[in-house]
Design a protein around this motif. Structure first.
Motif, short mmCIF file in Angstrom:
data_model
loop_
_atom_site.label_atom_id
_atom_site.label_comp_id
_atom_site.label_asym_id
_atom_site.label_seq_id
_atom_site.Cartn_x
_atom_site.Cartn_y
_atom_site.Cartn_z
N PRO A 196 -7.00 0.24 3.64
CA PRO A 196 -6.26 1.31 2.96
C PRO A 196 -5.26 1.97 3.90
O PRO A 196 -5.57 2.23 5.06
CB PRO A 196 -7.37 2.28 2.55
N GLY A 197 -4.05 2.21 3.40
CA GLY A 197 -3.02 2.82 4.22
C GLY A 197 -2.13 1.84 4.96
O GLY A 197 -1.09 2.23 5.51
N ASP A 198 -2.51 0.56 5.00
CA ASP A 198 -1.70 -0.45 5.67
C ASP A 198 -0.38 -0.67 4.92
O ASP A 198 -0.29 -0.45 3.70
CB ASP A 198 -2.44 -1.78 5.76
N ILE B 179 0.93 -10.92 -8.48
CA ILE B 179 -0.50 -10.74 -8.25
C ILE B 179 -0.77 -10.19 -6.85
O ILE B 179 -1.61 -9.30 -6.66
CB ILE B 179 -1.26 -12.06 -8.49
N VAL B 180 -0.05 -10.71 -5.85
CA VAL B 180 -0.24 -10.24 -4.47
C VAL B 180 0.16 -8.77 -4.35
O VAL B 180 -0.56 -7.95 -3.76
CB VAL B 180 0.54 -11.11 -3.48
N ILE B 181 1.31 -8.40 -4.92
CA ILE B 181 1.76 -7.01 -4.85
C ILE B 181 0.76 -6.09 -5.54
O ILE B 181 0.40 -5.02 -5.01
CB ILE B 181 3.17 -6.87 -5.47
N ARG B 182 0.27 -6.49 -6.70
CA ARG B 182 -0.72 -5.67 -7.42
C ARG B 182 -2.01 -5.54 -6.60
O ARG B 182 -2.62 -4.46 -6.53
CB ARG B 182 -1.02 -6.27 -8.79
N ASP B 183 -2.42 -6.62 -5.95
CA ASP B 183 -3.65 -6.59 -5.14
C ASP B 183 -3.48 -5.66 -3.94
O ASP B 183 -4.43 -4.98 -3.54
CB ASP B 183 -4.00 -8.00 -4.69
N ILE B 184 -2.30 -5.64 -3.34
CA ILE B 184 -2.02 -4.72 -2.23
C ILE B 184 -2.18 -3.28 -2.70
O ILE B 184 -2.83 -2.45 -2.05
CB ILE B 184 -0.61 -4.97 -1.67
N ILE B 185 -1.60 -2.97 -3.86
CA ILE B 185 -1.67 -1.61 -4.41
C ILE B 185 -3.12 -1.24 -4.74
O ILE B 185 -3.59 -0.14 -4.45
CB ILE B 185 -0.77 -1.50 -5.65
N ASN C 217 8.29 3.33 10.29
CA ASN C 217 7.83 4.08 11.45
C ASN C 217 6.39 3.74 11.83
O ASN C 217 5.78 4.40 12.65
CB ASN C 217 7.96 5.60 11.21
N LYS C 218 5.85 2.68 11.19
CA LYS C 218 4.53 2.18 11.56
C LYS C 218 4.55 0.66 11.49
O LYS C 218 5.31 0.06 10.73
CB LYS C 218 3.42 2.76 10.69
N LYS C 219 3.72 0.06 12.30
CA LYS C 219 3.66 -1.40 12.37
C LYS C 219 3.01 -1.97 11.11
O LYS C 219 1.91 -1.56 10.74
CB LYS C 219 2.86 -1.80 13.61
N PRO C 220 3.66 -2.93 10.43
CA PRO C 220 3.03 -3.55 9.26
C PRO C 220 1.76 -4.31 9.66
O PRO C 220 1.67 -4.86 10.76
CB PRO C 220 4.10 -4.51 8.75
N SER C 221 0.82 -4.33 8.76
CA SER C 221 -0.42 -5.08 9.00
C SER C 221 -0.23 -6.57 8.76
O SER C 221 -0.88 -7.40 9.40
CB SER C 221 -1.53 -4.56 8.08
N SER D 113 -5.67 -2.24 -3.33
CA SER D 113 -6.41 -2.09 -2.08
C SER D 113 -6.03 -0.82 -1.34
O SER D 113 -6.40 -0.64 -0.17
CB SER D 113 -6.16 -3.31 -1.18
N GLU D 114 -5.29 0.07 -2.03
CA GLU D 114 -4.86 1.36 -1.46
C GLU D 114 -3.94 1.17 -0.27
O GLU D 114 -3.87 2.02 0.63
CB GLU D 114 -6.08 2.22 -1.05
N ALA D 115 -3.22 0.05 -0.22
CA ALA D 115 -2.23 -0.20 0.81
C ALA D 115 -0.84 -0.09 0.19
O ALA D 115 -0.69 0.15 -1.02
CB ALA D 115 -2.44 -1.56 1.44
N MET D 116 0.21 -0.26 1.02
CA MET D 116 1.58 -0.10 0.55
C MET D 116 2.32 -1.43 0.65
O MET D 116 2.27 -2.09 1.69
CB MET D 116 2.30 0.97 1.38
N ALA D 117 3.01 -1.79 -0.42
CA ALA D 117 3.79 -3.02 -0.44
C ALA D 117 5.26 -2.70 -0.31
O ALA D 117 5.81 -1.88 -1.06
CB ALA D 117 3.53 -3.78 -1.74
N MET D 118 5.92 -3.33 0.65
CA MET D 118 7.36 -3.19 0.83
C MET D 118 7.98 -4.55 0.52
O MET D 118 7.65 -5.56 1.15
CB MET D 118 7.69 -2.78 2.25
#
Length: 425
Positions: free
Chosen positions: A184-186, A209-215, A237-241, A217-222
């Protein structure tokens, strides 16, 4: 990958004492996990074993007491064994030819019918009998589906895995596409090119499906196009996971992604989600053995209209021909259903990402190839290999990197390839 028990396929193994239930577990897993003994009644209460079975993936095997157990205690053991029907997706009914099929086995089948649980009849210890004897004994019973195996010699185990895949519930899937790789938060950057192959006004199914799964999972999709990827790293301003790229722009994404950030593709994530990534990665090793004139099968799950530079029908065949230095006899099979027979006419099967197949269907195709002894690989894996970035594209799965790094040559070639790309930029 850690998968909760509730999301694993639950396989209950029933049979008389000494029918070979525990030996079958060891044969299915390829490990000595269950205690095997000639003493009847070694297994008492049901034993739940969460494990991985290739290419099935995460399952729970339930080892039960003998259905012919005797005495007051034996009846209690049987009662406990039959209670597992409440959580069982599939039953393997193990039969010893010497004991045959009788009232004990019929009782299991009746209970399975009440709970609408599919049953696979497993005739064990076939190494002790002539095939004609077994056919004479069991053919009149019309047991379907039936698989003849020897848990001792492992004969028929691949066919049993195929039967398990065929009769597993259709909704049997892994719980997540990418969620177990992130926290979460990644931040996850998704690289999505917009070209002739991209559908107008929308994203293709694996990307959605991947974008929805990221969301979820409480993470952020760019989401960026390939030429914007390098600017995205400067913007954040933060390193992507993780970076997830379309396979068609592997080289650009690999060149622009810093080496300390994990990189993979939508196709590789789907190879794991819909099938068995390890088997598909092992299949890529067969590419170096291809020779001019060899037959190769391109297998597509859907019947889309091919574009001018279609990835499966144009690009991959072109790359493979360049790899072998000559022409190849390439067949294309589009749509659902099993792979064409005889499958052993092919030296390699190259499968699409399987976004239009459920996991059961894709695993069935992988198992069909395995039984025929034909290597199988998917688009994302073979494209990463051809572009020299497979080791990098498997960075979220270090246990699989060793498959393609038996020597350091794979890594050296990849590094040199990336250096040349960066040098041209």
């Amino acid at each position: 990958m850690t998968v909760p028990k509730s999301q694993r396929l639950h396989i209950a193994i029933f049979g008389r004492r000494n029918a070979g239930k525990s030996s079958l577990i060891n044969a299915l897993t390829g490990q000595d996990l269950a205690i095997v003994s000639d003493v009847p009644g070694t297994t008492t209460d049901p034993v739940f074993k969460a494990m991985e079975i290739l290419p099935l993936g995460p399952v729970v095997l339930i080892d039960t007491a003998g259905i012919d157990d005797v005495g007051e205690l034996g009846q209690l053991r049987k009662k406990k064994s039959y209670e597992v029907f409440e959580k069982t997706d599939l039953v393997l009914l193990v039969i010893d030819p010497q004991a045959g099929y009788g009232e004990f086995e019929k009782e299991v089948v009746q209970k399975a019918q009440k709970t609408q649980t599919p049953v696979i009849y497993v005739i064990n210890k076939v190494d002790l009998y002539q095939p004609s004897e077994l056919l004479e004994q069991f053919k009149p019973l019309n047991l379907q589906p039936v698989v003849f195996v020897s848990a001792l010699t492992r004969k028929g185990i691949d066919e049993l895995k195929q039967a398990i895949i065929n009769h597993a519930p259709k909704e049997w899937i892994l719980p997540t596409v990418v969620g177990d790789l992130i926290n979460p938060g990644d931040v996850v950057i998704c690289v999505i090119p917009v070209d002739k192959a991209a559908p107008k006004g929308r994203l293709i199914l694996p990307q959605q499906i991947v974008i929805r799964d990221i969301i979820d999972s409480e993470a952020m999709a760019m989401v960026v196009k390939e030429r914007e990827l390098i600017h995205a790293f400067n913007y954040l301003n933060k390193k992507p996971s993780l970076v997830v790229t379309d396979a068609s722009v592997y080289n650009k994404a690999a060149a622009d992604t810093p080496s300390d950030i994990r990189l993979t593709s939508f196709s590789i994530l789907f190879a794991r989600y819909k099938g068995d990534l390890q088997t598909l990665v092992e299949g890529v090793k067969a590419v170096k053995n291809l020779k001019p004139g060899d037959k190769v099968l391109i297998s597509e799950a859907c019947t889309h209209h091919p574009v001018e530079d279609d990835i499966g029908r144009v690009k991959i065949p072109r790359w493979l021909r360049a790899q072998v230095g000559g022409d190849l006899d390439i067949d294309v099979k589009a749509g659902g259903g099993p792979l064409p027979e005889p499958l052993n006419q092919y030296k390699l099967i190259v499968h699409c990402g399987a976004c239009m197949l459920n996991r059961k269907e894709m695993l069935s195709r992988i198992m069909q190839a395995k039984v025929a002894g034909v290597p199988i690989v998917n688009y994302g894996v073979i494209m990463a290999h051809i572009h020299g970035v497979l080791h990098r594209a498997l960075s979220p799965f270090p246990h699989l990197q060793s498959i393609i790094s038996e020597t350091m040559d794979d890594m050296k070639e990849e590094i040199e390839s990336l250096k040349k790309i960066r040098g041209r930029r």
